[in-house]
Structure formats: structure tokens, C-alpha cells
Design a protein around this motif. Structure first.
Motif, mmCIF file in Angstrom:
data_model
loop_
_atom_site.group_PDB
_atom_site.id
_atom_site.type_symbol
_atom_site.label_atom_id
_atom_site.label_comp_id
_atom_site.label_asym_id
_atom_site.label_seq_id
_atom_site.Cartn_x
_atom_site.Cartn_y
_atom_site.Cartn_z
ATOM 1 N N MET A 1 0.815 -1.207 0.000
ATOM 2 C CA MET A 1 0.000 0.000 0.000
ATOM 3 C C MET A 1 0.852 1.262 0.000
ATOM 4 S SD MET A 1 -3.386 -0.488 0.195
ATOM 5 C CE MET A 1 -3.206 -1.668 -1.118
ATOM 6 N N ARG A 2 2.138 1.144 0.248
ATOM 7 C CA ARG A 2 2.990 2.339 0.403
ATOM 8 C C ARG A 2 2.868 3.291 -0.793
ATOM 9 N NH1 ARG A 2 5.721 4.456 4.821
ATOM 10 N NH2 ARG A 2 7.385 5.759 4.092
ATOM 11 N N GLU A 3 2.742 2.751 -1.984
ATOM 12 C CA GLU A 3 2.661 3.597 -3.183
ATOM 13 C C GLU A 3 1.279 4.217 -3.380
ATOM 14 O OE1 GLU A 3 1.264 -0.431 -4.198
ATOM 15 O OE2 GLU A 3 3.021 0.304 -3.119
ATOM 16 N N ARG A 4 0.305 3.822 -2.585
ATOM 17 C CA ARG A 4 -1.062 4.359 -2.695
ATOM 18 C C ARG A 4 -1.239 5.556 -1.756
ATOM 19 N NH1 ARG A 4 -4.925 -0.006 -3.874
ATOM 20 N NH2 ARG A 4 -6.427 1.695 -3.897
ATOM 21 N N PHE A 5 -0.232 6.424 -1.729
ATOM 22 C CA PHE A 5 -0.218 7.511 -0.751
ATOM 23 C C PHE A 5 -1.410 8.447 -0.869
ATOM 24 C CE2 PHE A 5 2.615 8.819 -4.182
ATOM 25 C CZ PHE A 5 2.105 10.059 -4.522
ATOM 26 N N GLU A 6 -1.959 8.647 -2.049
ATOM 27 C CA GLU A 6 -3.121 9.544 -2.161
ATOM 28 C C GLU A 6 -4.341 8.956 -1.469
ATOM 29 O OE1 GLU A 6 -3.346 10.294 -6.360
ATOM 30 O OE2 GLU A 6 -1.938 11.966 -6.226
ATOM 31 N N ASP A 7 -4.530 7.640 -1.587
ATOM 32 C CA ASP A 7 -5.632 6.972 -0.892
ATOM 33 C C ASP A 7 -5.423 7.021 0.622
ATOM 34 O OD1 ASP A 7 -6.999 6.177 -3.253
ATOM 35 O OD2 ASP A 7 -5.677 4.441 -3.447
ATOM 36 N N LEU A 8 -4.195 6.796 1.059
ATOM 37 C CA LEU A 8 -3.890 6.821 2.489
ATOM 38 C C LEU A 8 -4.025 8.238 3.045
ATOM 39 C CD1 LEU A 8 -0.813 4.423 2.471
ATOM 40 C CD2 LEU A 8 -3.228 3.854 2.857
ATOM 41 N N PHE A 9 -3.620 9.222 2.261
ATOM 42 C CA PHE A 9 -3.786 10.618 2.660
ATOM 43 C C PHE A 9 -5.262 10.945 2.880
ATOM 44 C CE2 PHE A 9 -4.818 14.953 1.193
ATOM 45 C CZ PHE A 9 -4.245 15.665 2.223
ATOM 46 N N GLU A 10 -6.122 10.457 2.002
ATOM 47 C CA GLU A 10 -7.561 10.720 2.150
ATOM 48 C C GLU A 10 -8.070 10.226 3.498
ATOM 49 O OE1 GLU A 10 -11.877 9.588 0.116
ATOM 50 O OE2 GLU A 10 -10.065 8.576 -0.592
ATOM 51 N N ILE A 11 -7.641 9.046 3.899
ATOM 52 C CA ILE A 11 -8.066 8.491 5.189
ATOM 53 C C ILE A 11 -7.542 9.358 6.335
ATOM 54 C CG2 ILE A 11 -7.959 6.500 6.732
ATOM 55 C CD1 ILE A 11 -7.537 4.776 4.158
ATOM 56 N N CYS A 12 -6.263 9.701 6.295
ATOM 57 C CA CYS A 12 -5.662 10.513 7.360
ATOM 58 C C CYS A 12 -6.275 11.906 7.431
ATOM 59 C CB CYS A 12 -4.152 10.614 7.156
ATOM 60 S SG CYS A 12 -3.273 9.089 7.507
ATOM 61 N N ALA A 13 -6.490 12.524 6.275
ATOM 62 C CA ALA A 13 -7.034 13.888 6.253
ATOM 63 C C ALA A 13 -8.445 13.926 6.825
ATOM 64 C CB ALA A 13 -7.012 14.437 4.833
ATOM 65 N N THR A 14 -9.287 12.961 6.471
ATOM 66 C CA THR A 14 -10.642 12.961 7.032
ATOM 67 C C THR A 14 -10.604 12.616 8.515
ATOM 68 O OG1 THR A 14 -11.054 10.680 6.331
ATOM 69 C CG2 THR A 14 -11.787 12.423 4.844
ATOM 70 N N GLY A 15 -9.685 11.754 8.898
ATOM 71 C CA GLY A 15 -9.541 11.429 10.315
ATOM 72 C C GLY A 15 -9.112 12.630 11.134
ATOM 73 N N GLY A 54 -12.705 -4.184 -1.026
ATOM 74 C CA GLY A 54 -12.288 -4.523 -2.379
ATOM 75 C C GLY A 54 -10.834 -4.124 -2.540
ATOM 76 N N GLU A 55 -10.553 -3.218 -3.449
ATOM 77 C CA GLU A 55 -9.196 -2.712 -3.651
ATOM 78 C C GLU A 55 -8.972 -1.357 -2.983
ATOM 79 O OE1 GLU A 55 -6.573 -4.220 -5.331
ATOM 80 O OE2 GLU A 55 -7.895 -5.966 -5.249
#
Length: 143
Positions: A1-15, A54-55
Motif C-alpha cells: 500500500m505504500r505507493e497508494r499515498f493519495e488513498d492513504l492521505f484521504e483516510i488521514c485527512a478525514t480522520g 475490495g481494492e
């Protein structure tokens, strides 16, 4: 998942925006997050966990580690709003705790606002106990 930083950012930003606290949160930028949170050298790729629908990444627990002191730190646990109340934050934080124990870390620290009932419940269930109450001070320049 490390390369999916935009998806991970979305989770952190909303959190971050949803976290209760004394200080009003402002929207963080992807660039700042990549430097200040995601890019820290002690963030463990092996000890951090992401739950998928899912993904799609929908929940995460980031764990930073200090192997010399056998210490781990829950840097962030967050779930996208539409996936909350399903036990995902508990699942990823538990996975991180199990990884830390299996890899020789003797303590895991976390921070929690006293009004964040949902995360306090997760932390109590996992066995966290209060260590100290943190107080912030500010010195304003005299005119």
C-alpha cells in the motif's frame, strides 16, 4: 500500500478533521502530509496496516518504531466516515499491536483526546492505560 499515498492521505485527512480537540484542525495538504507524517523515517511499512474494501483502502493504523528502545508509537489510526462503526479501526490497530509484540517492542504509545469516545473505547479494549495528561502552554509576545 505504500505507493497508494493519495488513498492513504484521504483516510488521514478525514480522520484529522473529525478528531475532537481543543485546537480547530485545518485541512492538511498532500505535500505537507507526505513530509510531516508519511515521510518520517521511523514509520514502519511492516508494522502499519490498512483495511481494504475490495481494492480501496478505507482504514489504517500507522506505527512508528524505535527498535533500540523497543518502543512503538501509534502515529495515526483512522477510518473513512462511510466505513466507521464496523470495527475496522480496532482491527488495524490490533494488527499493528500484534506485529509490534511479535517483533520485540515492549511498549506502544498512543495519544488520545479525552473527548474522542470511539478511539478511547478501542484503546481501552486493546489494554492501553493512561500514562500522563498532556498540557499545552503558549507564550504570547508582549506588546
Amino acid at each position: 500500500m505504500r505507493e497508494r499515498f493519495e488513498d492513504l492521505f484521504e483516510i488521514c485527512a478525514t480522520g484529522e478533521l473529525d478528531m475532537p480537540g481543543d485546537e480547530p484542525e485545518t485541512a492538511m495538504t498532500l505535500v505537507d502530509w507526505k513530509l510531516d507524517d508519511y515521510g518520517v523515517p521511523d514509520l514502519s511499512g511492516d508494522g502499519s496496516f490498512v483495511a481494504l474494501e475490495g481494492e480501496r483502502p478505507v482504514s489504517l493504523a500507522f506505527l512508528s518504531v524505535d527498535p533500540r528502545r523497543k518502543l512503538a508509537y501509534n502515529q495515526m489510526t483512522a477510518t473513512l466516515p462511510e466505513f466507521r462503526r464496523r470495527g475496522l479501526a480496532l482491527a488495524v490497530k490490533l494488527a499493528a499491536a500484534r506485529w509490534a509484540r511479535a517483533n520485540g517492542h515492549e511498549r506502544i504509545l498512543t495519544e488520545n483526546d479525552e473527548t474522542n469516545a470511539a478511539m478511547l473505547a478501542v484503546n481501552r479494549w486493546l489494554g492501553y492505560r493512561p500514562l500522563y495528561e498532556q498540557t499545552r502552554w503558549v507564550l504570547e509576545p508582549l506588546s
